[in-house]
Structures are given as C-alpha cells and as structure tokens.
Design a protein around this motif. Structure first.
Motif, PDB file in Angstrom:
ATOM      1  N   ILE A   1       0.966  -1.329  -0.021  1.00 21.93           N
ATOM      2  CA  ILE A   1       0.041  -0.200   0.024  1.00 21.93           C
ATOM      3  C   ILE A   1       0.889   1.319  -0.028  1.00 21.93           C
ATOM      4  CG2 ILE A   1      -1.697   1.306   1.150  1.00 21.93           C
ATOM      5  CD1 ILE A   1      -2.334  -1.459   2.458  1.00 21.93           C
ATOM      6  N   PRO A   2       0.697   2.172  -0.805  1.00 17.27           N
ATOM      7  CA  PRO A   2       1.328   3.381  -0.780  1.00 17.27           C
ATOM      8  C   PRO A   2       1.612   4.060   0.484  1.00 17.27           C
ATOM      9  CG  PRO A   2       0.122   3.404  -2.859  1.00 17.27           C
ATOM     10  CD  PRO A   2      -0.405   2.325  -1.859  1.00 17.27           C
ATOM     11  N   GLU A   3       2.832   4.681   0.766  1.00 18.48           N
ATOM     12  CA  GLU A   3       3.059   5.143   2.264  1.00 18.48           C
ATOM     13  C   GLU A   3       2.185   6.520   2.454  1.00 18.48           C
ATOM     14  OE1 GLU A   3       6.704   6.631   5.029  1.00 18.48           O
ATOM     15  OE2 GLU A   3       7.224   6.005   2.744  1.00 18.48           O
ATOM     16  N   VAL A   4       1.685   7.089   1.516  1.00 19.83           N
ATOM     17  CA  VAL A   4       0.990   8.112   1.729  1.00 19.83           C
ATOM     18  C   VAL A   4      -0.317   7.813   2.418  1.00 19.83           C
ATOM     19  CG1 VAL A   4       0.004   8.194  -0.571  1.00 19.83           C
ATOM     20  CG2 VAL A   4      -0.136  10.449   0.912  1.00 19.83           C
ATOM     21  N   ILE A   5      -0.767   6.605   1.994  1.00 17.93           N
ATOM     22  CA  ILE A   5      -1.826   5.992   2.782  1.00 17.93           C
ATOM     23  C   ILE A   5      -1.833   5.404   4.103  1.00 17.93           C
ATOM     24  CG2 ILE A   5      -3.860   4.494   2.098  1.00 17.93           C
ATOM     25  CD1 ILE A   5      -3.354   4.693  -0.799  1.00 17.93           C
ATOM     26  N   THR A   6      -0.725   4.616   4.011  1.00 15.14           N
ATOM     27  CA  THR A   6      -0.404   3.883   5.347  1.00 15.14           C
ATOM     28  C   THR A   6       0.028   4.826   6.473  1.00 15.14           C
ATOM     29  OG1 THR A   6       1.984   3.343   4.780  1.00 15.14           O
ATOM     30  CG2 THR A   6       0.286   1.712   4.144  1.00 15.14           C
ATOM     31  N   SER A   7       0.643   6.000   6.371  1.00 18.76           N
ATOM     32  CA  SER A   7       0.876   7.023   7.098  1.00 18.76           C
ATOM     33  C   SER A   7      -0.237   7.528   7.723  1.00 18.76           C
ATOM     34  CB  SER A   7       2.006   7.941   6.618  1.00 18.76           C
ATOM     35  OG  SER A   7       1.380   8.616   5.480  1.00 18.76           O
ATOM     36  N   ALA A   8      -1.310   7.877   6.795  1.00 22.46           N
ATOM     37  CA  ALA A   8      -2.261   8.359   7.244  1.00 22.46           C
ATOM     38  C   ALA A   8      -2.913   7.235   8.405  1.00 22.46           C
ATOM     39  CB  ALA A   8      -3.497   8.737   6.058  1.00 22.46           C
ATOM     40  N   MET A   9      -3.031   6.165   7.921  1.00 24.26           N
ATOM     41  CA  MET A   9      -3.624   5.135   8.889  1.00 24.26           C
ATOM     42  C   MET A   9      -2.956   5.090  10.210  1.00 24.26           C
ATOM     43  SD  MET A   9      -5.030   2.086   6.587  1.00 24.26           S
ATOM     44  CE  MET A   9      -3.646   1.766   5.511  1.00 24.26           C
ATOM     45  N   ALA A  10      -1.628   5.043  10.074  1.00 24.13           N
ATOM     46  CA  ALA A  10      -0.787   4.952  11.209  1.00 24.13           C
ATOM     47  C   ALA A  10      -0.911   6.333  12.324  1.00 24.13           C
ATOM     48  CB  ALA A  10       0.583   5.095  10.846  1.00 24.13           C
ATOM     49  N   LYS A  11      -1.154   7.441  11.641  1.00 24.82           N
ATOM     50  CA  LYS A  11      -1.296   8.539  12.425  1.00 24.82           C
ATOM     51  C   LYS A  11      -2.522   8.590  13.165  1.00 24.82           C
ATOM     52  CE  LYS A  11      -1.709  13.524  11.949  1.00 24.82           C
ATOM     53  NZ  LYS A  11      -1.657  14.758  10.936  1.00 24.82           N
ATOM     54  N   ARG A  12      -3.607   7.952  12.360  1.00 29.99           N
ATOM     55  CA  ARG A  12      -5.070   7.888  13.172  1.00 29.99           C
ATOM     56  C   ARG A  12      -4.897   6.697  14.136  1.00 29.99           C
ATOM     57  NH1 ARG A  12     -10.412   8.937  11.348  1.00 29.99           N
ATOM     58  NH2 ARG A  12     -11.779   8.515  13.127  1.00 29.99           N
ATOM     59  N   ALA A  13      -4.264   5.726  13.928  1.00 27.51           N
ATOM     60  CA  ALA A  13      -4.127   4.836  14.986  1.00 27.51           C
ATOM     61  C   ALA A  13      -3.404   5.183  16.087  1.00 27.51           C
ATOM     62  CB  ALA A  13      -3.419   3.472  14.356  1.00 27.51           C
ATOM     63  N   HIS A  14      -2.315   6.026  16.127  1.00 23.95           N
ATOM     64  CA  HIS A  14      -1.483   6.613  17.130  1.00 23.95           C
ATOM     65  C   HIS A  14      -2.355   7.390  17.876  1.00 23.95           C
ATOM     66  CE1 HIS A  14       1.822   7.982  19.472  1.00 23.95           C
ATOM     67  NE2 HIS A  14       1.403   9.248  19.022  1.00 23.95           N
ATOM     68  N   ALA A  15      -3.249   8.196  17.241  1.00 24.74           N
ATOM     69  CA  ALA A  15      -4.066   9.445  17.923  1.00 24.74           C
ATOM     70  C   ALA A  15      -5.154   8.781  18.934  1.00 24.74           C
ATOM     71  CB  ALA A  15      -4.700  10.248  16.824  1.00 24.74           C
ATOM     72  N   LEU A  16      -5.421   7.335  18.573  1.00 22.66           N
ATOM     73  CA  LEU A  16      -6.288   6.573  19.529  1.00 22.66           C
ATOM     74  C   LEU A  16      -5.674   6.329  20.874  1.00 22.66           C
ATOM     75  CD1 LEU A  16      -7.826   4.122  17.028  1.00 22.66           C
ATOM     76  CD2 LEU A  16      -9.048   6.164  17.938  1.00 22.66           C
ATOM     77  N   SER A  17      -4.541   6.653  20.874  1.00 20.98           N
ATOM     78  CA  SER A  17      -3.627   6.638  22.212  1.00 20.98           C
ATOM     79  C   SER A  17      -3.589   7.627  23.236  1.00 20.98           C
ATOM     80  CB  SER A  17      -2.245   5.844  22.251  1.00 20.98           C
ATOM     81  OG  SER A  17      -1.646   6.928  21.499  1.00 20.98           O
ATOM     82  N   THR A  18      -4.322   8.961  22.246  1.00 26.32           N
ATOM     83  CA  THR A  18      -4.465   9.888  23.272  1.00 26.32           C
ATOM     84  C   THR A  18      -5.815  10.440  23.425  1.00 26.32           C
ATOM     85  OG1 THR A  18      -4.761  11.282  21.198  1.00 26.32           O
ATOM     86  CG2 THR A  18      -2.387  10.683  21.532  1.00 26.32           C
ATOM     87  N   LEU A  19      -6.007  11.127  24.555  1.00 27.91           N
ATOM     88  CA  LEU A  19      -7.281  11.685  25.022  1.00 27.91           C
ATOM     89  C   LEU A  19      -7.734  12.522  23.687  1.00 27.91           C
ATOM     90  CD1 LEU A  19      -6.948  12.783  28.789  1.00 27.91           C
ATOM     91  CD2 LEU A  19      -8.156  10.897  27.739  1.00 27.91           C
ATOM     92  N   GLU A  20      -7.190  13.496  23.088  1.00 24.70           N
ATOM     93  CA  GLU A  20      -7.467  14.036  22.115  1.00 24.70           C
ATOM     94  C   GLU A  20      -7.962  13.766  20.770  1.00 24.70           C
ATOM     95  OE1 GLU A  20      -4.736  16.213  24.811  1.00 24.70           O
ATOM     96  OE2 GLU A  20      -4.592  14.499  23.513  1.00 24.70           O
ATOM     97  N   GLY A  21      -7.317  12.617  20.533  1.00 22.23           N
ATOM     98  CA  GLY A  21      -7.621  11.710  19.239  1.00 22.23           C
ATOM     99  C   GLY A  21      -8.159  10.640  19.329  1.00 22.23           C
TER     100      GLY A  21
ATOM    101  N   ALA B   1     -17.270   1.077   9.365  1.00 18.87           N
ATOM    102  CA  ALA B   1     -16.031   0.660   9.100  1.00 18.87           C
ATOM    103  C   ALA B   1     -15.213   1.146  10.254  1.00 18.87           C
ATOM    104  CB  ALA B   1     -15.708   1.286   7.749  1.00 18.87           C
ATOM    105  N   SER B   2     -13.932   0.545  10.243  1.00 13.05           N
ATOM    106  CA  SER B   2     -12.745   1.155  11.120  1.00 13.05           C
ATOM    107  C   SER B   2     -12.426   2.211  10.822  1.00 13.05           C
ATOM    108  CB  SER B   2     -11.729  -0.214  11.040  1.00 13.05           C
ATOM    109  OG  SER B   2     -10.579   0.647  11.514  1.00 13.05           O
ATOM    110  N   ASN B   3     -12.593   3.305  11.862  1.00 12.59           N
ATOM    111  CA  ASN B   3     -11.889   4.552  11.762  1.00 12.59           C
ATOM    112  C   ASN B   3     -10.761   4.654  11.266  1.00 12.59           C
ATOM    113  OD1 ASN B   3     -10.437   3.633  14.026  1.00 12.59           O
ATOM    114  ND2 ASN B   3     -12.005   4.874  15.309  1.00 12.59           N
ATOM    115  N   ILE B   4      -9.598   3.642  11.353  1.00 18.18           N
ATOM    116  CA  ILE B   4      -8.304   3.510  10.742  1.00 18.18           C
ATOM    117  C   ILE B   4      -8.511   3.434   9.462  1.00 18.18           C
ATOM    118  CG2 ILE B   4      -6.271   2.375  11.042  1.00 18.18           C
ATOM    119  CD1 ILE B   4      -6.574   1.793  13.839  1.00 18.18           C
ATOM    120  N   SER B   5      -9.174   2.379   8.875  1.00 24.40           N
ATOM    121  CA  SER B   5      -9.489   2.134   7.491  1.00 24.40           C
ATOM    122  C   SER B   5     -10.055   3.341   6.706  1.00 24.40           C
ATOM    123  CB  SER B   5     -10.017   1.106   7.159  1.00 24.40           C
ATOM    124  OG  SER B   5     -11.403   1.106   7.618  1.00 24.40           O
ATOM    125  N   GLN B   6     -10.861   4.146   7.566  1.00 25.58           N
ATOM    126  CA  GLN B   6     -11.335   5.305   6.947  1.00 25.58           C
ATOM    127  C   GLN B   6     -10.400   6.441   6.647  1.00 25.58           C
ATOM    128  OE1 GLN B   6     -15.892   6.417   7.658  1.00 25.58           O
ATOM    129  NE2 GLN B   6     -15.543   4.852   9.411  1.00 25.58           N
TER     130      GLN B   6
END
Length: 462
Positions: free
Chosen positions: A106-126, A347-352
């Motif tokens: 999967i192109p990195e521009v796409i996976t990086s967005a999913m990684a960012k969303r996944a990491h945000a889930l570990s914060t109160l704000e995200g 759908a998963s918020n990460i996949s979205q």
C-alpha cells in the motif's frame, strides 16, 4: 511491449482527473533411554473395553438454504487445492495467479495516514469510539466528489462499509427472500451464493449446473459478454458487474443504456458492481449513474480493495440514490440504512483514515501508479497466451485475463496447469455454467512471479 522492456519501464502516473480516460504505461528427536533390566513376575493382561462414543446433537435444524449450496465456495476450494499441491510438492515454487488478492505494498501516503489515526487513538484528544454507521462525513464527501462528480450523487447517498462483498449480503437482507434475481453467467459467485442462503432460489439442478428460480444471463464471446436482454425474463433484482469479474469485459454506454431501460420496463432494481472501474483504459462508463435515469432503478457498490491494496484493510461503499423506490414508494436507502444501523457498527476509523488519504491528490496519484503496475501484468499475460495461439479476453479494462480452452473442463485445465507448472489459476466453471472451458488468470502478482509463470505457461503449451 516485450516482458524485458516492461521491466525497464518505470511506472508513470496519470495527470488527468480521477475519472478521465487513463492510458497507463508500465514498471524432538526422541532421546533413547536405557533402563536396567528388571525381573518381573507374570502379568495378566486384561483388555479394557473402549468407552462407547456418543454424539450429542441439539434439536436445532440446519438452515435448509445453506444446505443447498454446492461444495465449497470457489476461492476457498482453490486455496484448499493449492495446499494439497504443496503437500505433494513441498519444494515447489508455487505461484498464485488465481484468487484476486492484491500483492503490492500500500502506498506510504496512505499507510502513514492510517498510522497517524491509529496513534491518535492512544491520546485523549485523538481517541474516538463508535462512529456513524454510514461512514465519516469527510470520507463520504470525498467519495462523492472523486467518483460521482456531476452525476447527481450526494454524500448522504453514500454508505461506507467494510467492503463490497459484505454490502452484497446486506443488500440481500434488505431485499428479503421473496425476490427473484438475475445474474450474468459467468459472474462473481457471491451474488448466487448469497441469494441461495437468503432462500430466494430453488434447488440446485445438477443436469444444467444451475439453481432453480435464478435467471442466468448468458455472456459469451459471441455476444460480447453482454446478455441478449430480449431473451432475459423479468426479475426483481439484476446483479451486474462491469468491468466484469471474471471475464474482464466492460459494458459500453449503449449497452448500459439498454440495461437501464430494461430495468425500467420491468420495474427491476440493478445492483451494479463497479469494483474494477478504475482499471478502464477506454471511455466506457465507470459508474451506472453516468446513464440517464439510472438513479431510479440502480444502486452501486464499490471498494478500495483493488485500487489501493485494501483487501486486508477492508473498506468499500454503496451508493443508494434517493430516487430509488420500492413498489410502495418507500425509499430503498431508508431500509438499507436500517440494516446498516442494525447489523453493522461502521467501518474501522483507521481504515477510513486510509480511504480519505486515498482520495487526496497524492493518494490518487499513488493509486493510479499501483493500478498501472497491475495493468502491465495483464499485458504480459495476454501477450503470453496469444503467442501460444489461445483466444484471450479481458485484460484491457480489468485485472483479469479470460483464456479459452474450448472443449475442455475448466477444473481439468486448472489441475493440469497446477500439476505441471505449479501455477494457481481459477477454473471458469467456478463462476457459473457459462464459464466452462475458460480459465481466469489474475494479474495480481509480483512482476518476477508473473514473468516466471508466463515462462512456465510457454513451456507447457508451446
């Protein structure tokens, strides 16, 4: 273009609008223990009777509709035969060009967005919990803009899901067991199997290899893989896939206009599967909604699976226009929304997040490059079989090549290819009676594997 030159060609991107005409150019061992001898007295051996095996069964009867299904679902059966082949030839380099599963990263521009969303889930704000069952508003808006601009489709007509295959079954729940259906023959097996499970069909008729109460619309090379609608009986639901899986054919604007008119004349609903629309290399319609009047008789399902390598990520959508009504005037979209809200939590918020990145300018460019790579693979496969004298269809507008082996059993050809070349394909008859005598070869594969498979095909059929 030769295979060797294709290897030297870098993948180019399309600079046109997303739905513009694209011309892609292609790049314990057991330890022995000694024990001292010991004098033992006479032993009397007494046989212990085996306990009787008892099998407990509930008083719940099996779903008779599931019992109608024949053998296993096509793709798990292909996978089972692949495993059996590997047991027989454990050292073989088996290449899979059968199940249509993507292979490139999967192109990195796409996976990086999913990684960012996944990491945000570990914060109160995200952090976020349940989202809208219909999908997040920004993604629905992006889908409407990228795929249906100027077609009269609005963001609230779009339902984001975990894939088109899942939506096909949800739609069957909406329609219920009392509808009749028509399918292309051959066609994607999920249409028929989900109809059987819902109780819409009769029994399987072994003599003609068809289920009763299904209208099979025969698609052959002679009719350009578009059914003669003059011979098709009226049904409530018409499943139609273009570009088609498995034949790779794409319907023309004139043909789809005929289909929409046919549905209007019969009061039918078209379930239009456009999962391969971005593989189009010519000006054929990419959406059923390009046809005037289609919003009154059709809905459309699609997916990111074959565009962005989301087969494992799982993300798709279905468009249900407000103009699409049941016979009593009730909106189909309202019932679909009820099923989605009842049977699905979105759908998963990460996949979205990944889907939204797919539809950014950088994501669109990256997706087109991946699609271009697979289209190069189809060129190599088509060129190989044509050089061997086979009649070959598809490949131009879809990632599948439909190879004709006249007079031969599809499963026999599948077995021959697997046994002699260690390459997995898909037997055409698995897609319906109309697929007998054909084999589907998927272009989803690493370039080195596609080239090696084609080399083996040439050695077998030269």
């Amino acid at each position: 273009m030769s295979s060797s030159s294709l290897l030297q060609t870098s993948i180019s991107s399309s600079s046109s609008a997303f739905f513009a005409n694209h011309n892609f150019t292609f790049n314990s061992r057991a330890r022995k223990v000694s024990l001292p001898a010991k004098h033992v007295g006479i032993c009397k051996c007494v046989a212990t009777p085996q306990a009787e095996k008892t099998e407990y069964k509930t008083q719940v009867s099996r779903n008779a509709n599931i019992a109608k299904l024949q053998a296993g679902y096509l793709f798990p059966e292909v996978a089972r035969r692949r495993v059996a082949h590997l047991k027989k030839y454990p050292d073989a380099q088996v290449i899979s060009l059968g199940i249509g599963d993507t292979t490139e990263p999967i192109p990195e521009v796409i996976t990086s967005a999913m990684a960012k969303r996944a990491h945000a889930l570990s914060t109160l704000e995200g952090y976020s919990g349940y989202g809208p069952e219909q999908g997040e508003k920004p993604l629905r808006a992006a889908i409407a803009s990228a795929f249906y601009d100027n077609l009269g489709i609005e963001e609230d007509d779009i339902f984001v899901s975990d894939g088109a295959k899942c939506d096909i079954s949800r739609l069957q729940v909406v329609f219920g067991s009392n509808v009749t259906i028509a399918v292309q023959d051959p066609s994607y097996p999920a249409y028929v199997d989900s109809s059987v499970i819902m109780g819409q069909t009769g029994q399987y008729q072994k003599d003609v290899e068809k289920f009763g109460n299904i209208e099979y619309m025969r698609c052959t090379p002679e009719n350009g893989f578009f059914p003669d609608l003059r011979t098709v009986s009226r049904t409530d639901i018409i499943f139609f896939c273009s570009p088609n899986n498995p034949t790779g054919s794409a319907a023309t604007r004139e043909q789809l206009t005929q289909l929409v008119q046919f549905a209007k004349d019969n009061g039918s609903i078209i379930v239009y599967d456009s999962a391969y629309a971005l593989y189009m290399s010519d000006d054929k319609p990419r959406s059923i909604f390009e046809i005037p009047g289609a919003k009154e008789v059709a809905l459309e399902t699609s997916s990111f699976s074959k565009y962005a390598g989301f087969t494992g990520v799982r993300l798709g959508w279905t468009v249900v226009p407000k103009q699409l009504l049941f016979s009593d005037g009730f909106l189909v979209a309202k019932d679909f929304n009820r099923i989605v809200s009842t049977c699905f939590n979105g759908a998963s918020n990460i996949s979205q997040a990944g889907g939204l990145a797919c539809l950014s300018p950088e994501g669109l460019k990256a997706m087109r490059e991946v699609i271009g790579f697979y289209k190069e693979n189809t060129e190599i496969i088509v060129e190989t079989f044509e050089s061997l004298g086979f009649k070959v269809y598809g490949g131009k507008n879809a990632p599948y090549v439909w190879v004709h082996f006249p007079g031969r059993s599809s499963w026999d050809v599948f077995s021959e290819i697997l046994e002699k070349t260690h390459v997995v394909t898909t037997p055409g008859s698995g897609f319906g009676f109309g697929g007998e005598g054909f084999v589907r070869v998927s272009a989803f594969g690493h370039r080195s594997n596609v080239l090696e498979a084609c080399k083996r095909f040439k050695q077998l059929y030269k």
